[in-house]
Design a protein around this motif. Structure first.
Motif, PDB file in Angstrom:
ATOM      1  N   HIS A 139       0.839  -1.207   0.000  1.00 44.21           N
ATOM      2  CA  HIS A 139       0.000   0.000   0.000  1.00 44.21           C
ATOM      3  C   HIS A 139       0.871   1.252   0.000  1.00 44.21           C
ATOM      4  CE1 HIS A 139      -4.127  -1.497   0.332  1.00 44.21           C
ATOM      5  NE2 HIS A 139      -3.636  -2.497   1.061  1.00 44.21           N
ATOM      6  N   LEU A 140       2.005   1.216   0.726  1.00 49.30           N
ATOM      7  CA  LEU A 140       2.934   2.349   0.698  1.00 49.30           C
ATOM      8  C   LEU A 140       3.505   2.526  -0.709  1.00 49.30           C
ATOM      9  CD1 LEU A 140       5.080   2.218   3.975  1.00 49.30           C
ATOM     10  CD2 LEU A 140       3.359   3.894   3.332  1.00 49.30           C
ATOM     11  N   LEU A 141       3.846   1.403  -1.348  1.00 51.33           N
ATOM     12  CA  LEU A 141       4.342   1.482  -2.721  1.00 51.33           C
ATOM     13  C   LEU A 141       3.300   2.113  -3.633  1.00 51.33           C
ATOM     14  CD1 LEU A 141       6.106  -1.984  -3.212  1.00 51.33           C
ATOM     15  CD2 LEU A 141       7.204   0.246  -2.955  1.00 51.33           C
ATOM     16  N   ASN A 142       2.065   1.710  -3.457  1.00 52.69           N
ATOM     17  CA  ASN A 142       0.978   2.245  -4.287  1.00 52.69           C
ATOM     18  C   ASN A 142       0.739   3.728  -4.007  1.00 52.69           C
ATOM     19  OD1 ASN A 142      -1.230   2.096  -6.121  1.00 52.69           O
ATOM     20  ND2 ASN A 142      -2.620   1.986  -4.371  1.00 52.69           N
ATOM     21  N   ASP A 143       0.762   4.106  -2.720  1.00 51.70           N
ATOM     22  CA  ASP A 143       0.496   5.501  -2.352  1.00 51.70           C
ATOM     23  C   ASP A 143       1.572   6.445  -2.880  1.00 51.70           C
ATOM     24  OD1 ASP A 143      -1.752   4.682  -1.026  1.00 51.70           O
ATOM     25  OD2 ASP A 143      -0.824   4.648   0.953  1.00 51.70           O
ATOM     26  N   ASN A 144       2.812   5.958  -2.995  1.00 55.04           N
ATOM     27  CA  ASN A 144       3.914   6.821  -3.407  1.00 55.04           C
ATOM     28  C   ASN A 144       4.297   6.645  -4.872  1.00 55.04           C
ATOM     29  OD1 ASN A 144       5.093   8.199  -0.800  1.00 55.04           O
ATOM     30  ND2 ASN A 144       4.561   6.111  -0.216  1.00 55.04           N
ATOM     31  N   ALA A 145       3.576   5.773  -5.576  1.00 53.67           N
ATOM     32  CA  ALA A 145       3.853   5.575  -7.001  1.00 53.67           C
ATOM     33  C   ALA A 145       3.337   6.760  -7.810  1.00 53.67           C
ATOM     34  CB  ALA A 145       3.197   4.283  -7.484  1.00 53.67           C
ATOM     35  N   ASP A 146       4.036   7.082  -8.873  1.00 53.53           N
ATOM     36  CA  ASP A 146       3.564   8.128  -9.781  1.00 53.53           C
ATOM     37  C   ASP A 146       2.436   7.615 -10.659  1.00 53.53           C
ATOM     38  OD1 ASP A 146       5.508  10.417  -9.319  1.00 53.53           O
ATOM     39  OD2 ASP A 146       6.894   8.773  -9.694  1.00 53.53           O
ATOM     40  N   HIS A 147       2.417   6.297 -10.831  1.00 51.99           N
ATOM     41  CA  HIS A 147       1.346   5.691 -11.635  1.00 51.99           C
ATOM     42  C   HIS A 147       1.250   4.213 -11.277  1.00 51.99           C
ATOM     43  CE1 HIS A 147      -1.241   4.695 -14.998  1.00 51.99           C
ATOM     44  NE2 HIS A 147      -0.369   3.792 -15.404  1.00 51.99           N
ATOM     45  N   HIS A 163      11.691   8.959 -11.373  1.00 53.33           N
ATOM     46  CA  HIS A 163      12.717   9.685 -10.605  1.00 53.33           C
ATOM     47  C   HIS A 163      13.736  10.215 -11.612  1.00 53.33           C
ATOM     48  CE1 HIS A 163      15.150  10.941  -7.305  1.00 53.33           C
ATOM     49  NE2 HIS A 163      16.138  10.103  -7.586  1.00 53.33           N
ATOM     50  N   LYS A 164      14.898   9.629 -11.686  1.00 53.23           N
ATOM     51  CA  LYS A 164      15.845  10.031 -12.726  1.00 53.23           C
ATOM     52  C   LYS A 164      15.406   9.467 -14.070  1.00 53.23           C
ATOM     53  CE  LYS A 164      19.697  10.271  -9.489  1.00 53.23           C
ATOM     54  NZ  LYS A 164      21.029   9.736  -9.108  1.00 53.23           N
ATOM     55  N   SER A 165      14.771   8.317 -14.018  1.00 53.14           N
ATOM     56  CA  SER A 165      14.147   7.719 -15.198  1.00 53.14           C
ATOM     57  C   SER A 165      12.977   6.875 -14.700  1.00 53.14           C
ATOM     58  CB  SER A 165      15.166   6.871 -15.976  1.00 53.14           C
ATOM     59  OG  SER A 165      15.641   5.802 -15.171  1.00 53.14           O
ATOM     60  N   ARG A 166      12.300   6.226 -15.610  1.00 53.05           N
ATOM     61  CA  ARG A 166      11.125   5.417 -15.249  1.00 53.05           C
ATOM     62  C   ARG A 166      11.577   4.134 -14.549  1.00 53.05           C
ATOM     63  NH1 ARG A 166       5.805   4.958 -17.858  1.00 53.05           N
ATOM     64  NH2 ARG A 166       4.939   2.884 -17.483  1.00 53.05           N
ATOM     65  N   LEU A 167      10.937   3.831 -13.432  1.00 52.21           N
ATOM     66  CA  LEU A 167      11.219   2.603 -12.684  1.00 52.21           C
ATOM     67  C   LEU A 167       9.926   1.821 -12.543  1.00 52.21           C
ATOM     68  CD1 LEU A 167      13.383   1.013 -10.964  1.00 52.21           C
ATOM     69  CD2 LEU A 167      12.374   2.153  -8.978  1.00 52.21           C
ATOM     70  N   SER A 203       9.562  11.728  -1.969  1.00 49.93           N
ATOM     71  CA  SER A 203      10.704  11.935  -2.862  1.00 49.93           C
ATOM     72  C   SER A 203      11.904  11.093  -2.424  1.00 49.93           C
ATOM     73  CB  SER A 203      11.081  13.422  -2.884  1.00 49.93           C
ATOM     74  OG  SER A 203      12.221  13.632  -3.681  1.00 49.93           O
ATOM     75  N   ILE A 204      12.174  11.079  -1.127  1.00 47.83           N
ATOM     76  CA  ILE A 204      13.281  10.264  -0.596  1.00 47.83           C
ATOM     77  C   ILE A 204      12.993   8.787  -0.813  1.00 47.83           C
ATOM     78  CG2 ILE A 204      14.507   9.602   1.518  1.00 47.83           C
ATOM     79  CD1 ILE A 204      13.983  12.476   2.520  1.00 47.83           C
ATOM     80  N   PHE A 205      11.737   8.383  -0.608  1.00 52.63           N
ATOM     81  CA  PHE A 205      11.306   6.997  -0.803  1.00 52.63           C
ATOM     82  C   PHE A 205      11.634   6.541  -2.227  1.00 52.63           C
ATOM     83  CE2 PHE A 205       8.011   3.800  -1.691  1.00 52.63           C
ATOM     84  CZ  PHE A 205       8.058   3.021  -0.546  1.00 52.63           C
ATOM     85  N   LYS A 206      11.276   7.361  -3.210  1.00 50.64           N
ATOM     86  CA  LYS A 206      11.524   6.999  -4.602  1.00 50.64           C
ATOM     87  C   LYS A 206      13.007   7.034  -4.943  1.00 50.64           C
ATOM     88  CE  LYS A 206       8.313   9.941  -6.079  1.00 50.64           C
ATOM     89  NZ  LYS A 206       7.415  10.704  -6.974  1.00 50.64           N
ATOM     90  N   ILE A 214      17.340  -0.046  -9.734  1.00 55.28           N
ATOM     91  CA  ILE A 214      17.450   0.309 -11.150  1.00 55.28           C
ATOM     92  C   ILE A 214      18.225  -0.724 -11.959  1.00 55.28           C
ATOM     93  CG2 ILE A 214      19.504   1.711 -10.805  1.00 55.28           C
ATOM     94  CD1 ILE A 214      16.569   2.305 -13.278  1.00 55.28           C
ATOM     95  N   ASN A 215      19.184  -1.415 -11.338  1.00 55.40           N
ATOM     96  CA  ASN A 215      19.986  -2.397 -12.070  1.00 55.40           C
ATOM     97  C   ASN A 215      19.501  -3.843 -11.882  1.00 55.40           C
ATOM     98  OD1 ASN A 215      21.843  -0.458 -13.121  1.00 55.40           O
ATOM     99  ND2 ASN A 215      22.834  -0.368 -11.117  1.00 55.40           N
ATOM    100  N   ILE A 216      18.339  -4.003 -11.240  1.00 50.69           N
ATOM    101  CA  ILE A 216      17.761  -5.326 -11.005  1.00 50.69           C
ATOM    102  C   ILE A 216      16.770  -5.643 -12.134  1.00 50.69           C
ATOM    103  CG2 ILE A 216      16.469  -6.759  -9.384  1.00 50.69           C
ATOM    104  CD1 ILE A 216      19.218  -5.838  -8.381  1.00 50.69           C
ATOM    105  N   PRO A 217      16.772  -6.888 -12.656  1.00 52.76           N
ATOM    106  CA  PRO A 217      15.777  -7.246 -13.685  1.00 52.76           C
ATOM    107  C   PRO A 217      14.359  -6.904 -13.238  1.00 52.76           C
ATOM    108  CG  PRO A 217      17.397  -9.005 -13.437  1.00 52.76           C
ATOM    109  CD  PRO A 217      17.683  -7.999 -12.357  1.00 52.76           C
ATOM    110  N   VAL A 218      13.571  -6.405 -14.160  1.00 50.01           N
ATOM    111  CA  VAL A 218      12.258  -5.851 -13.832  1.00 50.01           C
ATOM    112  C   VAL A 218      11.385  -6.838 -13.062  1.00 50.01           C
ATOM    113  CG1 VAL A 218      10.107  -4.935 -14.793  1.00 50.01           C
ATOM    114  CG2 VAL A 218      12.309  -4.261 -15.782  1.00 50.01           C
TER     115      VAL A 218
END
Length: 403
Positions: A139-147, A163-167, A203-206, A214-218
């Motif tokens: 739920h925290l992930l969902n609340d702080n997600a941009d989409h 953030h710096k790019s799409r994650l 912002s810190i969370f993201k 970022i370097n982990i397989p999706v």
């Protein structure tokens, strides 16, 4: 009947007879006896949703069971009846996690048959405790997600962070992620429970999540995050505490810059109050040079004497004023140095950013102190000159009896 009692009875039935999943729900087999008939009757009376009894693919009634003593009868638990009572049964955690609505919206009550795990339960521990924490974290992930890519209102396919790019973080949860507790989750949860600095926390969370994933397989990102949650919570807490420290320090720095202006005003006032009075020194010198003359009679003597006494008193008052102002100057310095020492102790990492303020105050203090010392010398010179002039104009020939 209490939900926990029903779940406990279902767990006991599973332990004794081993439920098997089928197309309609679950089934188990019993060898009919008088005790089994009584047991099944008690289960139905207590609210266990037993739907059917089957012998050789023939449906029979509960009342007919005594006629099948010694026979093996299948007992059916239909999914529909279980659902009506808000009872969910799963063979193992993999089955539970594969039903995606459970991840963000766990059922009110359920049993993991293989592990005999019950929810709700008076004792929540192990994988059950880990899952509840993970569900809350989702739920925290969902609340702080941009989409969030949603399939239905209760099913989210993936979270998207910019953030710096799409994650992208697909909502794929493996059983292995339930094996270990979310180390530091209580810290993360408590920080988000506090409503202060909501945007900065997000912002810190993201930022922390981006650096970690970022370097982990999706497809592995969510499980990697959960398995390395201790590192995530540590970074998040440290970065937030650093932000709070800088945020607090900025407030202190603003306050101290305002105090700096007050201290500069105080230091300037110390100089100004003496400077105005020091204007009397050249006036006194001019007056002395005009009024003092050679003593030739009583009038000229008393004129010179009274002028010398006046300037002596003036000089003494200036000495006292300068001494008082130097004491005030020292008190102001001690005050701002005490504040700087407190800031250095509380904000040692950021101390250098406001050290210049103290340097400016010290420069102003040293200048004012030099000015006071100059005033002291000028007052002393005035006193000495007047005494010398008075002495010079005395009738030394008459005093010494020289004709």
């Amino acid at each position: 009947m209490d939900k926990l009692v029903l779940l406990t009875k279902l767990k006991e039935l599973n332990s004794e007879f081993s439920f098997i999943k089928n197309d309609d729900g679950y089934e188990f087999s019993v060898t009919v006896s008088a005790d089994i008939v009584d047991q099944l009757t008690g289960c139905i009376d207590s609210g266990i949703p037993i739907s059917d009894f089957i012998f050789n693919e023939m449906y029979i009634e509960l009342s007919d069971l005594p006629a099948y003593i010694g026979k093996i009868v299948k007992v059916q638990l239909s999914s529909q009846d279980l659902k009506q009572k808000n009872l969910s049964l799963y063979n193992e955690w993999a089955d539970f996690l594969s039903f995606k609505p459970n991840l963000l919206h766990p059922p009110e009550s359920f049993i993991i048959l293989k592990e005999e795990t019950i929810f709700p339960s008076s004792s929540i521990e192990g994988r059950l405790k880990h899952f509840i924490d993970i569900s809350n974290f989702l739920h925290l992930l969902n609340d702080n997600a941009d989409h969030s890519t949603k399939i239905t209102n209760k099913i989210i396919d993936e979270f998207v962070y910019l953030h710096k790019s799409r994650l992208n973080i697909p909502l794929i949860l493996k059983v292995e992620s339930l094996n270990e507790a979310l180390d530091g989750y209580s810290i993360v949860e408590s920080l988000f429970r506090d409503n202060s600095h909501r945007e900065q926390k997000s912002s810190i969370f993201k930022e922390v999540m981006y650096g970690l994933l970022i370097n982990i397989p999706v497809k592995d990102r969510l499980n990697y995050l959960l398995l390395n949650f201790g590192e995530f919570s540590k970074r998040f807490n440290e970065n937030y505490q650093l932000f709070v420290s800088e945020f607090s320090f900025d407030d202190v720095r603003k306050e101290y810059e305002e105090n700096k202006r007050d201290y500069l005003t105080k230091l300037n006032d110390i100089f100004s109050s003496v400077q105005t009075k020091m204007l009397g020194i050249p006036i006194s010198l001019a007056l002395a040079s005009l009024k003092m003359s050679s003593i030739v009679d009583g009038i000229s003597f008393w004129t010179n004497f009274l002028l010398a006494i006046s300037i002596t008193i003036y000089s003494i008052m200036m000495f006292m004023l300068i001494a008082n102002q130097k004491h005030t100057l020292l008190a102001v310095k001690n005050e701002y140095q005490s504040q700087m020492a407190r800031l250095k102790h509380q904000y040692s990492d950021q101390y250098e950013s406001i050290k210049q303020i103290q340097a400016e105050l010290n420069t102003r203090h040293d200048f004012q102190k030099k000015c006071l010392n100059y005033f002291y010398v000028m007052s002393a010179a005035l006193f000495i000159l007047i005494l010398a002039l008075f002495t010079w104009n005395l009738p030394w020939k008459d005093i010494l009896g020289i004709t």
